[in-house]
Design a protein around this motif. Structure first.
Motif, PDB file in Angstrom:
ATOM      1  N   GLU A 122     -14.778 -42.910   1.643  1.00  0.00           N
ATOM      2  CA  GLU A 122     -15.893 -43.603   0.979  1.00  0.00           C
ATOM      3  C   GLU A 122     -17.184 -42.797   1.081  1.00  0.00           C
ATOM      4  OE1 GLU A 122     -15.845 -46.183  -1.126  1.00  0.00           O
ATOM      5  OE2 GLU A 122     -13.675 -45.995  -0.854  1.00  0.00           O
ATOM      6  N   ALA A 123     -17.417 -42.186   2.244  1.00  0.00           N
ATOM      7  CA  ALA A 123     -18.625 -41.375   2.423  1.00  0.00           C
ATOM      8  C   ALA A 123     -18.608 -40.168   1.477  1.00  0.00           C
ATOM      9  CB  ALA A 123     -18.743 -40.912   3.879  1.00  0.00           C
ATOM     10  N   ILE A 124     -17.458 -39.548   1.305  1.00  0.00           N
ATOM     11  CA  ILE A 124     -17.345 -38.398   0.406  1.00  0.00           C
ATOM     12  C   ILE A 124     -17.554 -38.843  -1.032  1.00  0.00           C
ATOM     13  CG2 ILE A 124     -15.792 -36.623  -0.509  1.00  0.00           C
ATOM     14  CD1 ILE A 124     -14.476 -36.570   2.319  1.00  0.00           C
ATOM     15  N   LYS A 125     -16.921 -39.946  -1.418  1.00  0.00           N
ATOM     16  CA  LYS A 125     -17.083 -40.459  -2.780  1.00  0.00           C
ATOM     17  C   LYS A 125     -18.547 -40.777  -3.069  1.00  0.00           C
ATOM     18  CE  LYS A 125     -13.988 -43.680  -3.767  1.00  0.00           C
ATOM     19  NZ  LYS A 125     -12.922 -44.701  -3.642  1.00  0.00           N
ATOM     20  N   THR A 126     -19.227 -41.386  -2.111  1.00  0.00           N
ATOM     21  CA  THR A 126     -20.642 -41.728  -2.271  1.00  0.00           C
ATOM     22  C   THR A 126     -21.491 -40.459  -2.366  1.00  0.00           C
ATOM     23  OG1 THR A 126     -20.352 -43.817  -1.094  1.00  0.00           O
ATOM     24  CG2 THR A 126     -22.595 -42.916  -1.197  1.00  0.00           C
ATOM     25  N   GLU A 127     -21.236 -39.510  -1.480  1.00  0.00           N
ATOM     26  CA  GLU A 127     -22.030 -38.279  -1.433  1.00  0.00           C
ATOM     27  C   GLU A 127     -21.867 -37.455  -2.715  1.00  0.00           C
ATOM     28  OE1 GLU A 127     -24.763 -35.706   0.241  1.00  0.00           O
ATOM     29  OE2 GLU A 127     -24.131 -37.631   1.069  1.00  0.00           O
ATOM     30  N   LEU A 128     -20.645 -37.403  -3.241  1.00  0.00           N
ATOM     31  CA  LEU A 128     -20.376 -36.572  -4.422  1.00  0.00           C
ATOM     32  C   LEU A 128     -20.500 -37.337  -5.736  1.00  0.00           C
ATOM     33  CD1 LEU A 128     -17.309 -34.515  -3.152  1.00  0.00           C
ATOM     34  CD2 LEU A 128     -19.718 -33.812  -3.233  1.00  0.00           C
ATOM     35  N   GLY A 129     -20.427 -38.664  -5.678  1.00  0.00           N
ATOM     36  CA  GLY A 129     -20.494 -39.467  -6.896  1.00  0.00           C
ATOM     37  C   GLY A 129     -19.245 -39.352  -7.751  1.00  0.00           C
ATOM     38  N   ILE A 130     -18.110 -39.123  -7.109  1.00  0.00           N
ATOM     39  CA  ILE A 130     -16.839 -39.022  -7.837  1.00  0.00           C
ATOM     40  C   ILE A 130     -15.788 -39.879  -7.146  1.00  0.00           C
ATOM     41  CG2 ILE A 130     -17.282 -36.723  -8.789  1.00  0.00           C
ATOM     42  CD1 ILE A 130     -15.451 -35.557  -6.594  1.00  0.00           C
ATOM     43  N   GLU A 131     -14.705 -40.110  -7.868  1.00  0.00           N
ATOM     44  CA  GLU A 131     -13.571 -40.853  -7.333  1.00  0.00           C
ATOM     45  C   GLU A 131     -12.450 -39.867  -6.988  1.00  0.00           C
ATOM     46  OE1 GLU A 131     -13.375 -44.210  -6.710  1.00  0.00           O
ATOM     47  OE2 GLU A 131     -15.493 -44.237  -7.248  1.00  0.00           O
ATOM     48  N   MET A 132     -11.428 -40.391  -6.349  1.00  0.00           N
ATOM     49  CA  MET A 132     -10.257 -39.599  -6.000  1.00  0.00           C
ATOM     50  C   MET A 132      -9.671 -38.968  -7.270  1.00  0.00           C
ATOM     51  SD  MET A 132      -8.492 -38.784  -3.323  1.00  0.00           S
ATOM     52  CE  MET A 132      -8.969 -40.024  -2.161  1.00  0.00           C
ATOM     53  N   GLY A 133      -9.365 -37.690  -7.196  1.00  0.00           N
ATOM     54  CA  GLY A 133      -8.770 -36.986  -8.328  1.00  0.00           C
ATOM     55  C   GLY A 133      -9.782 -36.425  -9.306  1.00  0.00           C
ATOM     56  N   GLU A 134     -11.072 -36.632  -9.036  1.00  0.00           N
ATOM     57  CA  GLU A 134     -12.108 -36.156  -9.950  1.00  0.00           C
ATOM     58  C   GLU A 134     -12.770 -34.896  -9.408  1.00  0.00           C
ATOM     59  OE1 GLU A 134     -13.467 -40.268 -12.149  1.00  0.00           O
ATOM     60  OE2 GLU A 134     -14.791 -39.461 -10.608  1.00  0.00           O
ATOM     61  N   THR A 135     -13.527 -34.264 -10.299  1.00  0.00           N
ATOM     62  CA  THR A 135     -14.299 -33.067  -9.971  1.00  0.00           C
ATOM     63  C   THR A 135     -15.750 -33.336 -10.359  1.00  0.00           C
ATOM     64  OG1 THR A 135     -12.384 -31.632 -10.344  1.00  0.00           O
ATOM     65  CG2 THR A 135     -14.557 -30.591 -10.475  1.00  0.00           C
ATOM     66  N   THR A 136     -16.671 -32.862  -9.546  1.00  0.00           N
ATOM     67  CA  THR A 136     -18.083 -33.061  -9.851  1.00  0.00           C
ATOM     68  C   THR A 136     -18.434 -32.333 -11.149  1.00  0.00           C
ATOM     69  OG1 THR A 136     -18.696 -31.187  -8.443  1.00  0.00           O
ATOM     70  CG2 THR A 136     -18.809 -33.384  -7.447  1.00  0.00           C
ATOM     71  N   SER A 137     -19.435 -32.829 -11.855  1.00  0.00           N
ATOM     72  CA  SER A 137     -19.792 -32.279 -13.166  1.00  0.00           C
ATOM     73  C   SER A 137     -20.237 -30.819 -13.081  1.00  0.00           C
ATOM     74  CB  SER A 137     -20.875 -33.124 -13.833  1.00  0.00           C
ATOM     75  OG  SER A 137     -22.030 -33.153 -13.029  1.00  0.00           O
ATOM     76  N   ASP A 138     -20.706 -30.382 -11.910  1.00  0.00           N
ATOM     77  CA  ASP A 138     -21.103 -28.982 -11.761  1.00  0.00           C
ATOM     78  C   ASP A 138     -19.908 -28.082 -11.434  1.00  0.00           C
ATOM     79  OD1 ASP A 138     -20.581 -29.658  -9.108  1.00  0.00           O
ATOM     80  OD2 ASP A 138     -22.616 -29.266  -8.402  1.00  0.00           O
ATOM     81  N   GLY A 139     -18.718 -28.687 -11.298  1.00  0.00           N
ATOM     82  CA  GLY A 139     -17.517 -27.905 -11.017  1.00  0.00           C
ATOM     83  C   GLY A 139     -17.431 -27.409  -9.587  1.00  0.00           C
ATOM     84  N   LEU A 140     -18.267 -27.936  -8.711  1.00  0.00           N
ATOM     85  CA  LEU A 140     -18.304 -27.438  -7.344  1.00  0.00           C
ATOM     86  C   LEU A 140     -17.288 -28.116  -6.424  1.00  0.00           C
ATOM     87  CD1 LEU A 140     -19.916 -25.244  -5.912  1.00  0.00           C
ATOM     88  CD2 LEU A 140     -21.575 -26.980  -5.241  1.00  0.00           C
ATOM     89  N   PHE A 141     -17.085 -29.433  -6.586  1.00  0.00           N
ATOM     90  CA  PHE A 141     -16.214 -30.169  -5.664  1.00  0.00           C
ATOM     91  C   PHE A 141     -15.137 -30.957  -6.410  1.00  0.00           C
ATOM     92  CE2 PHE A 141     -20.322 -29.848  -3.518  1.00  0.00           C
ATOM     93  CZ  PHE A 141     -19.951 -29.348  -2.273  1.00  0.00           C
ATOM     94  N   SER A 142     -13.936 -30.958  -5.855  1.00  0.00           N
ATOM     95  CA  SER A 142     -12.859 -31.845  -6.295  1.00  0.00           C
ATOM     96  C   SER A 142     -12.428 -32.656  -5.085  1.00  0.00           C
ATOM     97  CB  SER A 142     -11.665 -31.057  -6.826  1.00  0.00           C
ATOM     98  OG  SER A 142     -11.983 -30.410  -8.023  1.00  0.00           O
ATOM     99  N   LEU A 143     -11.994 -33.886  -5.321  1.00  0.00           N
ATOM    100  CA  LEU A 143     -11.597 -34.776  -4.233  1.00  0.00           C
ATOM    101  C   LEU A 143     -10.147 -35.194  -4.410  1.00  0.00           C
ATOM    102  CD1 LEU A 143     -12.346 -36.441  -1.731  1.00  0.00           C
ATOM    103  CD2 LEU A 143     -13.226 -38.206  -3.267  1.00  0.00           C
ATOM    104  N   GLU A 144      -9.360 -34.988  -3.357  1.00  0.00           N
ATOM    105  CA  GLU A 144      -7.945 -35.348  -3.354  1.00  0.00           C
ATOM    106  C   GLU A 144      -7.638 -36.081  -2.054  1.00  0.00           C
ATOM    107  OE1 GLU A 144      -5.978 -31.549  -3.467  1.00  0.00           O
ATOM    108  OE2 GLU A 144      -6.213 -31.386  -5.638  1.00  0.00           O
ATOM    109  N   ASN A 145      -6.459 -36.688  -2.031  1.00  0.00           N
ATOM    110  CA  ASN A 145      -6.003 -37.224  -0.753  1.00  0.00           C
ATOM    111  C   ASN A 145      -4.685 -36.559  -0.391  1.00  0.00           C
ATOM    112  OD1 ASN A 145      -4.010 -38.530  -2.225  1.00  0.00           O
ATOM    113  ND2 ASN A 145      -4.623 -40.568  -1.642  1.00  0.00           N
TER     114      ASN A 145
END
Length: 176
Positions: free
Chosen positions: A112-135
């Motif tokens: 939840e902290a990562i999702k909040t910090e990056l503003g993305i959900e699981m399986g998404e990538t930030t709009s700047d292409g810097l971060f992707s989030l997986e489990n």
């Protein structure tokens, strides 16, 4: 991944012309000589993903043509296996271990902290292409729980309070 993120990533990649490397073409030709060509498909897709970081749709069609395998088979294999990605990933791929030991020790709060910090959900990538989030189901380092990996580097005994600092350190590193 949201439509806006896909559009943003597609725009970033629109100037790229996807061309299979000569090394990978040689590998494909060698695979094509095998008795059961379709059994070589996963190995070919692995090499292609190493080259591009993911499996671009136009390259999947090209692989199908080279191997003389129906495009539906190639895309079916690419979309079935978890280790293949059909979308570009961020420069930093963050994976949160959701195994039992990590979950019991607060992996859900870290996620939840990562999702909040990056503003993305699981399986998404930030709009700047810097971060992707997986489990991940389990990273096999239960004694270090809870853990996350960033580009396969293990961060152990992570707390949700550490997440902003970890993310900011990566952003600053990328700025240099």
């Amino acid at each position: 991944m949201s439509k806006n993120q896909i559009a943003s990533l597609n725009k970033m990649n629109s100037d790229k012309s996807f061309k299979i490397s000569e090394e990978n073409l040689l590998f494909i030709r060698a695979c094509k000589k095998q008795e059961y060509v379709e059994s070589q498909l996963i190995a070919v897709l692995h090499k292609i993903q190493l080259q591009f970081g993911y499996l671009p749709e136009e390259i999947l069609d090209e692989v199908a043509q080279h191997l003389q395998i129906p495009a539906s088979v190639v895309s079916g294999v690419a979309s079935f296996y978890h280790f293949f990605s059909l979308q570009p990933k961020g420069k930093y791929v963050i994976s949160v271990c959701m195994g039992t030991a990590c979950f019991v020790k607060g992996a859900d709060k870290i996620l939840e902290a990562i999702k909040t910090e990056l503003g993305i959900e699981m399986g998404e990538t930030t709009s700047d292409g810097l971060f992707s989030l997986e489990n991940s189901r389990c990273l096999g380092v239960c004694a270090l729980a809870p853990v996350i990996t960033i580009n396969n580097k293990i961060y152990s005994q992570v707390t949700s309070r550490q997440i902003p600092n970890i993310i900011n350190d990566l952003r600053e590193k990328d700025d240099h």
